[in-house]
Design an enzyme around this catalytic site. Structure first.
Site, PDB file in Angstrom:
ATOM      1  N   GLU A 312     -40.567  -4.344  25.753  1.00 17.48           N
ATOM      2  CA  GLU A 312     -41.340  -3.045  26.346  1.00 17.48           C
ATOM      3  C   GLU A 312     -40.414  -1.773  26.601  1.00 17.48           C
ATOM      4  O   GLU A 312     -40.484  -1.318  27.684  1.00 17.48           O
ATOM      5  CB  GLU A 312     -42.272  -3.674  27.567  1.00 17.48           C
ATOM      6  CG  GLU A 312     -42.907  -4.781  27.730  1.00 17.48           C
ATOM      7  CD  GLU A 312     -43.169  -5.072  29.067  1.00 17.48           C
ATOM      8  OE1 GLU A 312     -42.429  -4.664  30.106  1.00 17.48           O
ATOM      9  OE2 GLU A 312     -43.901  -5.997  29.355  1.00 17.48           O
ATOM     10  N   GLY A 314     -39.559   1.977  26.905  1.00 15.12           N
ATOM     11  CA  GLY A 314     -40.291   3.089  27.131  1.00 15.12           C
ATOM     12  C   GLY A 314     -39.296   4.457  26.964  1.00 15.12           C
ATOM     13  O   GLY A 314     -39.311   5.213  25.884  1.00 15.12           O
ATOM     14  N   ARG A 315     -38.108   4.472  27.639  1.00 14.13           N
ATOM     15  CA  ARG A 315     -37.081   5.601  27.552  1.00 14.13           C
ATOM     16  C   ARG A 315     -36.650   5.823  25.971  1.00 14.13           C
ATOM     17  O   ARG A 315     -36.345   6.749  25.649  1.00 14.13           O
ATOM     18  CB  ARG A 315     -35.882   5.150  28.411  1.00 14.13           C
ATOM     19  CG  ARG A 315     -34.907   6.198  28.389  1.00 14.13           C
ATOM     20  CD  ARG A 315     -33.742   5.630  29.231  1.00 14.13           C
ATOM     21  NE  ARG A 315     -34.204   4.990  30.474  1.00 14.13           N
ATOM     22  CZ  ARG A 315     -34.025   5.696  31.552  1.00 14.13           C
ATOM     23  NH1 ARG A 315     -34.022   6.861  31.614  1.00 14.13           N
ATOM     24  NH2 ARG A 315     -34.401   4.955  32.716  1.00 14.13           N
ATOM     25  N   ARG A 351     -34.939  13.292  37.855  1.00 16.18           N
ATOM     26  CA  ARG A 351     -33.824  12.271  37.619  1.00 16.18           C
ATOM     27  C   ARG A 351     -32.422  12.725  38.169  1.00 16.18           C
ATOM     28  O   ARG A 351     -31.636  12.069  39.027  1.00 16.18           O
ATOM     29  CB  ARG A 351     -33.908  12.212  36.285  1.00 16.18           C
ATOM     30  CG  ARG A 351     -35.176  11.688  35.664  1.00 16.18           C
ATOM     31  CD  ARG A 351     -35.263  11.131  34.284  1.00 16.18           C
ATOM     32  NE  ARG A 351     -34.493   9.769  34.378  1.00 16.18           N
ATOM     33  CZ  ARG A 351     -33.350   9.633  33.863  1.00 16.18           C
ATOM     34  NH1 ARG A 351     -32.719  10.682  33.303  1.00 16.18           N
ATOM     35  NH2 ARG A 351     -32.738   8.315  33.733  1.00 16.18           N
ATOM     36  N   CYS A 382     -36.869  24.975  46.682  1.00 15.62           N
ATOM     37  CA  CYS A 382     -36.369  25.247  47.813  1.00 15.62           C
ATOM     38  C   CYS A 382     -35.529  24.062  48.544  1.00 15.62           C
ATOM     39  O   CYS A 382     -35.899  23.269  49.556  1.00 15.62           O
ATOM     40  CB  CYS A 382     -37.360  25.729  48.822  1.00 15.62           C
ATOM     41  SG  CYS A 382     -38.347  27.040  48.218  1.00 15.62           S
ATOM     42  N   GLU A 383     -34.592  23.372  47.781  1.00 20.01           N
ATOM     43  CA  GLU A 383     -33.762  22.615  47.883  1.00 20.01           C
ATOM     44  C   GLU A 383     -32.490  22.603  47.460  1.00 20.01           C
ATOM     45  O   GLU A 383     -32.321  23.281  46.283  1.00 20.01           O
ATOM     46  CB  GLU A 383     -34.348  21.151  47.530  1.00 20.01           C
ATOM     47  CG  GLU A 383     -35.501  20.865  48.017  1.00 20.01           C
ATOM     48  CD  GLU A 383     -35.846  19.462  48.134  1.00 20.01           C
ATOM     49  OE1 GLU A 383     -34.923  18.482  48.369  1.00 20.01           O
ATOM     50  OE2 GLU A 383     -37.002  19.065  48.615  1.00 20.01           O
TER      51      GLU A 383
HETATM   52  C1  LIG Z   1     -42.170  -3.669  33.343  1.00 12.38           C
HETATM   53  C2  LIG Z   1     -41.627  -2.609  32.690  1.00 12.38           C
HETATM   54  N1  LIG Z   1     -41.481  -2.603  31.374  1.00 12.38           N
HETATM   55  C3  LIG Z   1     -41.129  -1.806  30.671  1.00 12.38           C
HETATM   56  C4  LIG Z   1     -40.375  -0.790  31.415  1.00 12.38           C
HETATM   57  C5  LIG Z   1     -39.795   0.446  30.682  1.00 12.38           C
HETATM   58  O1  LIG Z   1     -38.419   0.532  30.895  1.00 12.38           O
HETATM   59  P1  LIG Z   1     -37.607   1.708  30.036  1.00 12.38           P
HETATM   60  O2  LIG Z   1     -38.150   2.752  29.632  1.00 12.38           O
HETATM   61  O3  LIG Z   1     -36.240   1.603  30.687  1.00 12.38           O
HETATM   62  O4  LIG Z   1     -37.313   1.031  28.579  1.00 12.38           O
HETATM   63  C6  LIG Z   1     -40.244  -0.651  32.850  1.00 12.38           C
HETATM   64  C7  LIG Z   1     -39.475   0.612  33.540  1.00 12.38           C
HETATM   65  O5  LIG Z   1     -38.698   0.457  33.857  1.00 12.38           O
HETATM   66  C8  LIG Z   1     -40.958  -1.621  33.568  1.00 12.38           C
HETATM   67  O6  LIG Z   1     -41.041  -1.509  34.710  1.00 12.38           O
HETATM   68  N1  LIG Z   2     -37.903   6.353  36.409  1.00 13.84           N
HETATM   69  C1  LIG Z   2     -36.507   6.142  35.985  1.00 13.84           C
HETATM   70  C2  LIG Z   2     -36.564   4.668  35.321  1.00 13.84           C
HETATM   71  C3  LIG Z   2     -37.548   3.679  36.051  1.00 13.84           C
HETATM   72  C4  LIG Z   2     -38.198   3.031  34.857  1.00 13.84           C
HETATM   73  C5  LIG Z   2     -39.658   2.518  35.350  1.00 13.84           C
HETATM   74  N2  LIG Z   2     -39.678   1.336  35.672  1.00 13.84           N
HETATM   75  C6  LIG Z   2     -35.576   6.848  35.432  1.00 13.84           C
HETATM   76  O1  LIG Z   2     -36.107   8.237  35.477  1.00 13.84           O
HETATM   77  O2  LIG Z   2     -34.838   6.633  34.707  1.00 13.84           O
END
Ligand SMILES: Cc1ncc(COP(=O)(O)O)c(C=O)c1O
Ligand SMILES: N[C@@H](CCCC[NH3+])C(=O)O
Length: 455
Positions: A312, A314-315, A351, A382-383
């Protein structure tokens, strides 16, 4: 028009990244389609960023479609026998849903909102996984109404709730989120594989095994496999290999105790990317190779058939495809350093304030021959902590009206954006083959005012 490539941003394959386990090397943090004109204009996919800033205002987020597609394809070819689910929490909009669908990935969502948006944009619900440590009634009802492929159970208390919602004649495929006792991730706040935190059921204290028995006792729930998500921004493969072995061990114990062989195994996301040149990255191809070997070995040792793997990311899919463009509003110098304040900040990118993440902004739109100065890029909120980049080398002659661009802005910026100080969230513009297309418009004061129903 003469176009030169940005240092290290060429198409010469460095973006495949370093080897796994972190050997840092010079690594481009700009989309591979990035080019630069001698006068200092920077283009992505052939579109000058300053033109986008003029057309859409600033701050504006630019997404390189080719970079996202390239990353989706890299995952598909690295994991040909696995299901790759894009983690929508990194960034989601309808244009991206379509693109991820076209590239053949699944989706991981964690709310009714993400789910509705994806399905109404045409994403097949059976290729969606629903996560969440605290799923609301709306989350579960929407998932069941739309027919999501899998619901990932995160706590013991969810089992009876979900079984009741499915009903005695219904049927739902589920997975069970386990904490394998592995701490990994780029910051303490984003490590989720350890035992003592809010996600999942612990392997160590027996709660996971207990929950398995309860799920198997619900005929309307079909347990397809175990899930874990260790954390985010992980740059080595070892934590994944340790977790994999522990989850295969539990799969074997489930077979021994219940006579059930689980056909799937989900190792979550968390694959690290470079925010600045030289940062280590987790190469998906190396990760896939090692996971495949470890899975084959552990399953053979436990006399289990090899389950279908799910991942999975995302980033790693959208992060490097995004560039944030800001306009400088104010400059000031103190005896120690120069401050440059821009028209965005922690409302579009929380972040740095949350995790101390460091970015590498650069001047775009003109070339400066001034020497560089230690500069702090501040936001407009404002921080005092509203800092986008601390102590970065930028030309000493920055002035109001200049444009600064921050690469690697595609993940967890706008998905975590707020309406702090009512500045309105920035628009998102996709670029491809010399053309720009608005994906998400700017949030206006009218949008914000519309929510405020008055006294
Ligand atoms: C259950 C789950 N899957 C996948 C991700 C995707 O993580 P990343 O964007 O670091 O790949 C997250 C976020 O960390 C998550 O909580
Ligand atoms: N939000 C975080 C990562 C957490 C991913 C979600 N489970 C970031 O900006 O790096």
């Amino acid at each position: 028009m003469t176009v030169t490539e940005l240092p290290g941003s060429g198409t010469e394959e460095p973006r495949a990244g370093t080897g796994a386990d972190g050997a840092a090397e010079e690594y481009s943090v700009w989309p591979a389609t990035t080019t630069e004109e001698p006068g200092g204009r920077v283009l992505i996919a052939g579109v000058p960023l300053d033109d986008i800033a003029d057309a859409h205002g600033t701050p504006v987020y630019v997404l390189d479609e080719a970079e996202i597609r390239y990353r989706c394809r890299t995952y598909r070819s690295a994991f040909p026998d696995a299901d790759v689910h894009y983690a929508a929490k990194a960034f989601l909009c309808r244009g991206l849903v379509r693109l991820v669908d076209e590239e053949g990935l699944g989706l991981d969502v964690c709310s009714a909102g993400e789910l509705e948006l994806a399905v109404t944009a045409g994403f097949p619900p059976e290729r969606i996984l629903l996560h969440g440590n605290a799923k609301s009634p709306a989350d579960l009802d929407t998932a069941l109404r739309l027919g999501v492929g899998r619901i990932v159970i995160d706590s013991a208390s969810e089992i009876a709730r979900l079984a009741a919602a499915v009903g005695p004649r219904g049927h739902q495929k589920v997975m069970l989120r386990v904490t394998p006792g592995v701490g990994a991730g780029g910051h303490a706040k984003i490590r989720t594989g350890t035992d003592d935190q809010k996600f999942g059921l612990s392997l160590r204290d027996g709660h996971a095994q207990h929950a398995v028995a309860r799920v198997l006792g619900q005929p309307q729930l079909e347990l397809t496999g175990l899930h874990c998500h260790l954390g985010s921004q992980i740059t080595g493969t070892k934590p994944y290999l340790t977790a994999l072995r522990r989850l295969v061990g539990l799969t074997a114990r489930i077979r021994d105790a219940h006579g059930v062989v689980l056909p799937e195994l989900d190792l979550g996301g968390g694959h690290g990317i470079a925010y600045r040149p030289g940062d280590p990255v987790l190469d998906p191809t190396a990760l896939a190779r090692r996971l495949r070997a470890a899975l084959a070995e552990s399953c053979a040792a436990a006399r289990l058939p090899v389950p279908r793997l799910l991942v999975e990311p995302g980033r790693a899919v959208v992060g490097p495809a995004g560039v944030a463009v800001y306009r400088v509003l104010a400059v000031k110098t103190t005896p120690g350093r120069a401050f440059v304040a821009v028209d965005g900040g922690m409302s579009d990118n929380p972040r740095p304030a949350l995790y101390g993440v460091r970015y590498a902004p650069r001047l775009i739109g003109r070339r400066s021959s001034a020497p560089t100065a230690r500069t702090t890029v501040a936001g407009r909120h404002c921080e005092a902590g509203d800092i986008l980049a601390e102590d970065v080398a930028l030309p000493a002659d920055l002035r109001p009206g200049d444009l600064l661009a921050v690469p690697v802005a595609g993940a967890y910026h706008l998905s975590m954006a707020s309406s702090y100080n009512l500045v309105g969230r920035p628009p998102v513009v996709a670029v491809r083959d010399g053309a720009a297309r608005l994906l998400v418009r700017r949030e206006t004061l009218e949008d914000l005012r519309a929510r405020d129903v008055g006294l």
